[in-house]
Structure formats: C-alpha cells, structure tokens
Scaffold this motif. Structure first.
Motif, mmCIF file in Angstrom:
data_model
loop_
_atom_site.group_PDB
_atom_site.id
_atom_site.type_symbol
_atom_site.label_atom_id
_atom_site.label_comp_id
_atom_site.label_asym_id
_atom_site.label_seq_id
_atom_site.Cartn_x
_atom_site.Cartn_y
_atom_site.Cartn_z
ATOM 1 N N MET A 150 0.842 -1.147 -0.009
ATOM 2 C CA MET A 150 0.183 -0.257 0.017
ATOM 3 C C MET A 150 0.812 1.117 0.052
ATOM 4 O O MET A 150 0.237 2.367 0.220
ATOM 5 N N GLY A 151 2.084 1.199 -0.403
ATOM 6 C CA GLY A 151 2.837 2.423 -0.819
ATOM 7 C C GLY A 151 3.638 3.001 0.481
ATOM 8 O O GLY A 151 3.440 2.407 1.585
ATOM 9 N N ARG A 152 4.253 4.080 0.323
ATOM 10 C CA ARG A 152 4.816 4.788 1.230
ATOM 11 C C ARG A 152 3.971 5.070 2.847
ATOM 12 O O ARG A 152 2.664 5.199 2.187
ATOM 13 N N SER A 153 4.362 5.482 3.652
ATOM 14 C CA SER A 153 3.630 6.016 4.708
ATOM 15 C C SER A 153 3.122 7.458 4.535
ATOM 16 O O SER A 153 4.042 8.302 3.922
ATOM 17 N N LEU A 154 1.913 7.796 4.646
ATOM 18 C CA LEU A 154 1.598 8.999 4.583
ATOM 19 C C LEU A 154 1.578 9.617 5.840
ATOM 20 O O LEU A 154 1.245 9.142 6.925
ATOM 21 N N PRO A 155 1.518 11.104 5.919
ATOM 22 C CA PRO A 155 1.305 11.873 6.973
ATOM 23 C C PRO A 155 -0.230 11.582 7.636
ATOM 24 O O PRO A 155 -1.103 11.415 6.758
ATOM 25 N N ILE A 156 -0.415 11.658 8.868
ATOM 26 C CA ILE A 156 -1.439 11.309 9.469
ATOM 27 C C ILE A 156 -2.166 12.371 9.491
ATOM 28 O O ILE A 156 -1.790 13.704 9.754
ATOM 29 N N ASP A 205 -3.206 9.985 5.649
ATOM 30 C CA ASP A 205 -3.636 8.887 6.267
ATOM 31 C C ASP A 205 -4.683 9.042 7.187
ATOM 32 O O ASP A 205 -4.302 9.702 8.142
ATOM 33 N N ALA A 206 -5.944 8.605 6.883
ATOM 34 C CA ALA A 206 -7.007 9.119 7.883
ATOM 35 C C ALA A 206 -7.559 7.870 8.787
ATOM 36 O O ALA A 206 -8.684 7.890 9.446
ATOM 37 N N GLY A 207 -6.973 6.886 8.535
ATOM 38 C CA GLY A 207 -6.942 5.471 9.243
ATOM 39 C C GLY A 207 -8.465 4.938 8.548
ATOM 40 O O GLY A 207 -9.097 5.520 7.724
ATOM 41 N N ASN A 208 -8.674 3.597 9.173
ATOM 42 C CA ASN A 208 -10.021 2.953 8.623
ATOM 43 C C ASN A 208 -9.946 2.916 7.086
ATOM 44 O O ASN A 208 -11.296 3.005 6.578
ATOM 45 N N ARG A 209 -8.999 2.810 6.478
ATOM 46 C CA ARG A 209 -8.899 2.423 5.022
ATOM 47 C C ARG A 209 -9.333 3.599 4.448
ATOM 48 O O ARG A 209 -10.059 3.322 3.332
ATOM 49 N N THR A 210 -9.119 4.793 4.923
ATOM 50 C CA THR A 210 -9.586 5.937 4.204
ATOM 51 C C THR A 210 -8.389 6.910 3.933
ATOM 52 O O THR A 210 -7.243 6.958 4.831
ATOM 53 N N ILE A 211 -8.392 7.745 3.149
ATOM 54 C CA ILE A 211 -7.100 8.670 2.700
ATOM 55 C C ILE A 211 -7.869 9.879 2.408
ATOM 56 O O ILE A 211 -8.918 10.090 1.723
ATOM 57 N N VAL A 212 -7.175 11.157 2.991
ATOM 58 C CA VAL A 212 -7.927 12.533 2.975
ATOM 59 C C VAL A 212 -6.907 13.273 2.154
ATOM 60 O O VAL A 212 -5.766 13.273 2.075
#
Length: 315
Positions: free
Chosen positions: A136-142, A194-201
């Motif tokens: 699932m790629g690089r780590s995104l900022p939270i 990364d917004a958690g719960n399999r979501t991206i903002v």
C-alpha cells in the motif's frame, strides 16, 4: 455444467466439478466483461481439471476459478502415460499453448479412482499458496482531522453532471488533470494524508477517499452498496458517494506506480476503473480508468464498473 461429483482436497469438500470448463474458455467466462453469462455473481467458484505442460513433465491439476480469482488447489497423481497421451493428442496446438483440457480417458480415470466412491485421497495433493498482501505504498502523514483550508485548497465540481465529450476535454484542461490521451502533460497535485480505517484524505481538495472500494457491478448494484455502507456508517461516516468526474480525475498520476496504475500506491489496485456520478451526452456513463490513465465512457451495465467512494471533509 456436467454431472455432480465430490472430491476432498485437504479439509475442503468440493461437491461439483465443471466438466465443460476448459482453459480456453476461461477468458470469455471470467475475464471478458461481455461473456459472463455462466457466472451468477463475483463470489461464485467453479472447479475444473486441466493439464499443465509448462514444466518438464505434464501435470493434472484442479483449478478453482471465479471472477478476478484463479487458484490451483491440487495436483492429481494420475498415471504419467495417461497424462502424456492427452498432451500428445493435442497436435499443433501444443506449440502455441501448454494448458489443455482433459480428455475422456482422464475423466473416466478420475471418476473411477479419485471422485466419489472410488476416492483415493492419496492421489490428491493439496497446493497451498501464501496469501498475497498488497503493497500500500509509502507512509502518508497522519490526518489531523481538520478541514482543508488555505490558499492551496481547491473546490472541485462535486455535483452529478451530464457532460459532452467537449465539456470533459475542457474540464481536464481547466484543472490540468493528467489524461494519457487528452492531456498527457497534465498534473494535479494532491496532499494525501492517512485518515485511518482504510481512508485517505486529500487536503488539497477536502475529500476523504476509500483506499480500496467496491467490486465490479452494475451502476444500480453499486448504488445499493453505497446505501448499505452509509447505513452501516463505513469508517464512522454516513455520507459516502460516488465522486464526480473532476473529483475522480484529480487522483490520476502522470506516472504509473509499481501496480501499473496511474494512481498513488496508497490506493488499492483492486479498482482499476471506477464509476463517477456523471452521465454522457448523448448517451452512456463516464468512468475514470486508472489502468489506462484516462476518462472514458461506456454503458452503465456492460461492462459495469468498480466503485471508489468519497465524501467531503470541508463541511
């Protein structure tokens, strides 16, 4: 479908074998969107025997097949001369392919020695495949939970629309969306979190996205699933919807990722093209294709489409 027979593979009991299915027919049945009249739904599984001749010795294998699903679940220890004779009888076709349908002799042997009352489980060797975990790629900022704001924020058209080809071309140009055909030099910059719960903002557009999405279905079935997700409160929210064409186009990247999609790797590869809330004038429905990197239009039922839902975090 053929006669019903039972075979035990490890702890799995299979109570039907499709004697009519062959490797040659699998494309039209499982891969070609227009040829799935045999398949009732995406969860259906069909089991058939075939011969694999890609190695040093031909093998008799049992395949589990479905839409977007193919798994060899067992090798059958059949007499080598029986399997080789079937391969030899293929003639010139053996030069072009190395997977073959079984013949009547192998079918008779299977019924007598492997299936039903003649079952010899010692002849069935289960094949276990490790589960494939998608990168699932690089780590995104939270995401900090705050709505998007600032000079860099853009509000894309969100309402369902009926668009001509010319209007879509103008929309792509206005926002400088990447489109491999209409605007190959385009690039819309996202600010993904990364917004958690399999979501991206995306803080650039104020949209929350599913990192995955909905499996291929008709538009009517997709809309029913959206209602169900909202009733259940997916990720804690009840206002998920199909994106507009502009919103979906905003996710396109100008370079393919390691999953061969024009999309950030934090999004799943299981939704290669998606429905949007836009119809085409004079007819059809608009889609965004992450595999080909473009907008396109087609029927809303054939081939159908996948869903990747979004919602606004700015209100």
């Amino acid at each position: 479908m053929g006669m019903f027979h039972r075979i035990k593979v490890g702890d799995l009991m299979i109570d039907s074998i499709d004697w009519e299915m062959t490797p040659e027919w699998t494309f039209g049945t499982f891969e070609s969107w227009g040829g799935r009249e045999r398949i009732r739904n995406n969860n259906e599984r069909i089991y058939y025997f075939y011969i694999d001749n890609w190695g040093d010795e031909p093998k008799l294998l049992l395949m589990e097949r479905g839409v977007k699903h193919a798994r060899i679940i067992a090798e059958i220890e059949a007499p080598s001369e029986l399997v080789k004779r079937c391969v030899d009888d293929q003639g010139e076709s053996a030069f072009y392919d190395q997977t073959f349908a079984i013949d009547d002799d192998i079918r008779t042997w299977l019924i007598q020695h492997v299936l039903d009352s003649g079952a010899n489980n010692n002849l069935v060797r289960p094949i276990s495949e490790p589960p494939v975990v998608e990168d699932m790629g690089r780590s995104l900022p939270i995401w900090d939970g705050r709505p998007a704001a600032g000079e860099d924020f853009v509000e894309l058209p969100a309402n369902p629309a009926v668009l001509t080809d010319e209007e879509v071309a103008a929309l792509i140009g206005r926002w400088n969306f990447f489109d491999a055909e209409a605007n190959p030099g385009g690039r819309f910059v996202n600010h993904l979190h990364d917004a958690g719960n399999r979501t991206i903002v995306d803080q650039r557009t104020g949209l929350m996205w599913q990192s995955g999405g909905l499996d291929i279905a008709s538009l009517r079935a997709i809309n029913k699933q959206i209602v169900a997700l909202n009733q259940a409160g997916f990720a804690g929210f009840h206002d998920w919807r199909l994106p507009s064409l502009a919103e979906a186009m905003s996710l396109l990247e100008p370079v393919q990722n390691d999953k061969d999609l024009y999309l950030d790797s934090n999004f799943s590869n299981q939704q290669p093209f998606i429905f949007v809330s836009g119809q085409r004038n004079p007819g059809g429905y608009w889609f965004v294709d992450f595999k080909q990197g473009r907008a396109f239009w087609s029927s809303g039922t054939i081939p159908g489409g996948f869903g990747r839902l979004c919602r606004s975090v700015t209100t």
